[in-house]
Design an enzyme around this catalytic site. Structure first.
Site, PDB file in Angstrom:
ATOM      1  N   ASP A 204       1.563  -6.375  -4.476  1.00  0.00           N
ATOM      2  CA  ASP A 204       0.743  -6.651  -3.446  1.00  0.00           C
ATOM      3  C   ASP A 204       1.787  -7.558  -1.914  1.00  0.00           C
ATOM      4  O   ASP A 204       1.830  -9.024  -3.336  1.00  0.00           O
ATOM      5  CB  ASP A 204      -0.596  -6.453  -3.780  1.00  0.00           C
ATOM      6  CG  ASP A 204      -1.889  -6.675  -1.915  1.00  0.00           C
ATOM      7  OD1 ASP A 204      -2.448  -5.668  -2.457  1.00  0.00           O
ATOM      8  OD2 ASP A 204      -1.238  -7.546  -1.635  1.00  0.00           O
ATOM      9  N   SER A 205       1.198  -7.234  -1.582  1.00  0.00           N
ATOM     10  CA  SER A 205       2.665  -8.574  -0.679  1.00  0.00           C
ATOM     11  C   SER A 205       1.604  -9.811  -0.148  1.00  0.00           C
ATOM     12  O   SER A 205       1.889 -10.909  -0.080  1.00  0.00           O
ATOM     13  CB  SER A 205       2.429  -8.328   0.816  1.00  0.00           C
ATOM     14  OG  SER A 205       1.822  -8.171   1.936  1.00  0.00           O
TER      15      SER A 205
ATOM     16  N   THR B  22       0.864 -22.250  20.406  1.00  0.00           N
ATOM     17  CA  THR B  22      -0.751 -21.466  20.536  1.00  0.00           C
ATOM     18  C   THR B  22      -1.295 -21.003  19.539  1.00  0.00           C
ATOM     19  O   THR B  22      -1.055 -20.317  18.903  1.00  0.00           O
ATOM     20  CB  THR B  22      -0.368 -20.993  21.689  1.00  0.00           C
ATOM     21  OG1 THR B  22      -2.089 -20.515  22.906  1.00  0.00           O
ATOM     22  CG2 THR B  22       0.052 -20.015  22.244  1.00  0.00           C
ATOM     23  N   GLN B  23      -2.592 -20.874  19.583  1.00  0.00           N
ATOM     24  CA  GLN B  23      -3.385 -19.833  18.952  1.00  0.00           C
ATOM     25  C   GLN B  23      -3.709 -18.723  19.499  1.00  0.00           C
ATOM     26  O   GLN B  23      -4.646 -18.552  18.973  1.00  0.00           O
ATOM     27  CB  GLN B  23      -4.815 -21.024  18.592  1.00  0.00           C
ATOM     28  CG  GLN B  23      -5.032 -21.969  18.618  1.00  0.00           C
ATOM     29  CD  GLN B  23      -6.452 -22.703  17.910  1.00  0.00           C
ATOM     30  OE1 GLN B  23      -7.212 -22.320  18.595  1.00  0.00           O
ATOM     31  NE2 GLN B  23      -6.550 -23.849  17.477  1.00  0.00           N
ATOM     32  N   CYS B  24      -3.329 -18.778  21.171  1.00  0.00           N
ATOM     33  CA  CYS B  24      -3.880 -17.318  21.486  1.00  0.00           C
ATOM     34  C   CYS B  24      -2.548 -16.525  21.184  1.00  0.00           C
ATOM     35  O   CYS B  24      -1.235 -16.991  20.589  1.00  0.00           O
ATOM     36  CB  CYS B  24      -3.351 -17.782  22.646  1.00  0.00           C
ATOM     37  SG  CYS B  24      -4.511 -18.782  22.928  1.00  0.00           S
TER      38      CYS B  24
ATOM     39  N   THR C  28       0.597  -1.223   0.729  1.00  0.00           N
ATOM     40  CA  THR C  28       0.126   0.278   0.065  1.00  0.00           C
ATOM     41  C   THR C  28       0.555   1.561   0.220  1.00  0.00           C
ATOM     42  O   THR C  28       0.230   2.666  -0.471  1.00  0.00           O
ATOM     43  CB  THR C  28      -1.217   0.184   1.411  1.00  0.00           C
ATOM     44  OG1 THR C  28      -1.631  -0.764   1.354  1.00  0.00           O
ATOM     45  CG2 THR C  28      -1.723   1.438   1.772  1.00  0.00           C
TER      46      THR C  28
ATOM     47  N   ASP D 114      -0.165  -7.043   4.663  1.00  0.00           N
ATOM     48  CA  ASP D 114      -0.357  -7.993   5.056  1.00  0.00           C
ATOM     49  C   ASP D 114       0.581  -9.542   5.057  1.00  0.00           C
ATOM     50  O   ASP D 114      -0.220 -10.059   6.375  1.00  0.00           O
ATOM     51  CB  ASP D 114      -1.301  -8.742   3.936  1.00  0.00           C
ATOM     52  CG  ASP D 114      -2.136  -7.985   3.631  1.00  0.00           C
ATOM     53  OD1 ASP D 114      -2.754  -6.715   4.171  1.00  0.00           O
ATOM     54  OD2 ASP D 114      -2.873  -7.503   2.145  1.00  0.00           O
TER      55      ASP D 114
HETATM   56  N1  ASP Z   1      -2.292  -5.815   0.605  1.00  0.00           N
HETATM   57  C1  ASP Z   1      -1.281  -4.665   1.037  1.00  0.00           C
HETATM   58  C2  ASP Z   1      -0.300  -5.147   0.886  1.00  0.00           C
HETATM   59  O1  ASP Z   1      -0.150  -6.316   2.213  1.00  0.00           O
HETATM   60  C3  ASP Z   1      -1.851  -4.294   1.879  1.00  0.00           C
HETATM   61  C4  ASP Z   1      -0.795  -3.537   2.979  1.00  0.00           C
HETATM   62  O2  ASP Z   1       0.499  -2.773   2.569  1.00  0.00           O
HETATM   63  O3  ASP Z   1      -0.874  -2.952   3.658  1.00  0.00           O
HETATM   64  O4  ASP Z   1       0.446  -5.382  -0.141  1.00  0.00           O
END
Ligand code: ASP
Length: 343
Positions: free
Chosen positions: A60-61, A279-281, A16, A93
């Site tokens: 985009d990640s 753990t899921q926590c 982003t 992400d």
């Molecule tokens: N979808 C974007 C990504 O991870 C979100 C971000 O950059 O915060 O590339």
């Protein structure tokens, strides 16, 4: 001693932070890295020199994968001697995954590698990108007697620097998008930039950087839930080519004691497939043996992930599987903190 001006390499992978709105569709898409620098003239005021490297095709990640991790590691490896610090611009992400992976891949790292990104694009009026980027560069430039202060992979977001392999993305819309619930912040940015020196990673100063690129991603992540199907679990654990499993259990590492389930885990471990108990926590640690429901897992030979994040657990598994460690050492090495990823 004359103070040298730090030389920082800014690596742009996408996310982003460098996105703009497509005027036709309204969807966010990556734009040219050059524009990123044009949009932040403040960068010229920093007391460091900045050079840039950009992915040919910023992503985009959500499209990140181990091949890209290797690409980032290689950029750092090639430029390691020429730069004092590295800032990696990355989508939020999957930032915790990439940054965790890099922490394992860059053994004996003695310079800062700071990941950052933003929730709003750099061109947005209310963007968080500028502060994140500027402070990340300042952190990567921090020196004491001309030597870097941070010698590990960090993640900077919304006024906090975290140890990267301790982080998780916890919020899709707040500026404070990351948390490190099992390890204190490495630095906080307020009126002053306060570094919590006692929590910084101290690498072995006598060893040079070793970059590990053999990652084995033939692994699975299984999150337990009450009522999970026997058939489905059997088919996952018996997948051909499966090399390891990260098992997200309940609380302090507990799971169902149904016989079919425990037998399945036992057969898998006996086949030489390591199972990591995490753990899921979001916070806290696995403590196998604390309850009867986890005592059995300990006896079967599950590996304790202790207080590792799921992101770091997966990356550590890929990394160690790629290192061809003998079966009898695997558990001991996995349960050892290699880059400060577990307590
Ligand atoms: N979808 C974007 C990504 O991870 C979100 C971000 O950059 O915060 O590339």
């Amino acid at each position: 001693m004359t103070k040298t001006i730090p030389n920082i390499l800014l690596i742009y992978t996408g996310g982003t932070i460098g996105m703009i709105k497509d005027p036709e569709t309204g969807a966010l898409r990556a734009f040219d890295f050059e524009n990123l620098l044009v949009r932040i003239p403040e960068l010229k005021l920093l007391e460091c020199t900045i050079e840039t490297y950009s992915f040919k095709q910023p992503i985009d990640s959500s499209n990140m994968n181990p091949d890209y991790w290797i690409q980032i590691a290689e950029v750092i490896e090639t430029n390691y001697d020429a730069f004092d610090g590295f800032v990696v611009l990355h989508g939020s992400d999957t930032m915790s995954y990439t940054a965790s992976a890099l922490s394992f891949m860059l053994e004996h790292l003695a310079k800062p590698v700071i990941f950052t990104g933003s929730q709003l694009p750099i061109g947005d009026l209310r963007t968080d990108a500028k502060e994140n980027l500027i402070t990340s560069i300042q952190i990567a430039s921090l020196q004491y007697y001309n030597k870097p202060v941070i010698k590990e992979v960090g993640l900077y977001f919304e006024y906090k620097l975290y140890r990267a392999n301790r982080t998780t993305k916890i919020n899709a819309e707040h500026f404070e998008a990351f948390a490190s619930l099992n390890y204190p912040d490495l630095a906080e940015s307020g009126v002053h930039l306060k570094v919590n020196s006692e929590y910084l990673f101290k690498p072995n100063a006598r060893k040079g950087l070793v970059v590990h690129k053999a990652l084995d991603s033939n692994i699975a992540l299984v999150k337990l839930f009450p009522g999970i199907s026997k058939n489905i679990l059997e088919s996952i654990f018996n997948t051909e080519g499966l090399k390891g499993v990260v098992l997200e259990t309940y609380g302090a590492g507990n799971c169902s004691t149904e016989e079919w389930f425990l037998e399945l885990l036992k057969d898998t471990v006996n086949k030489g497939i390591p199972i990591i108990n995490v753990t899921q926590c979001s916070g806290g640690s696995v403590l196998m043996g604390q309850y009867e429901t986890s005592e059995k897992l300990k006896r079967i030979g599950l590996i304790s992930g202790k207080d590792i994040t799921t992101e770091a657990a997966l990356c550590k598994l890929m990394y160690l599987l790629g290192e061809n460690i003998s079966a009898n050492l695997f558990k001991t090495i996995y349960e050892t903190a290699l880059r400060g990823e577990m307590s």
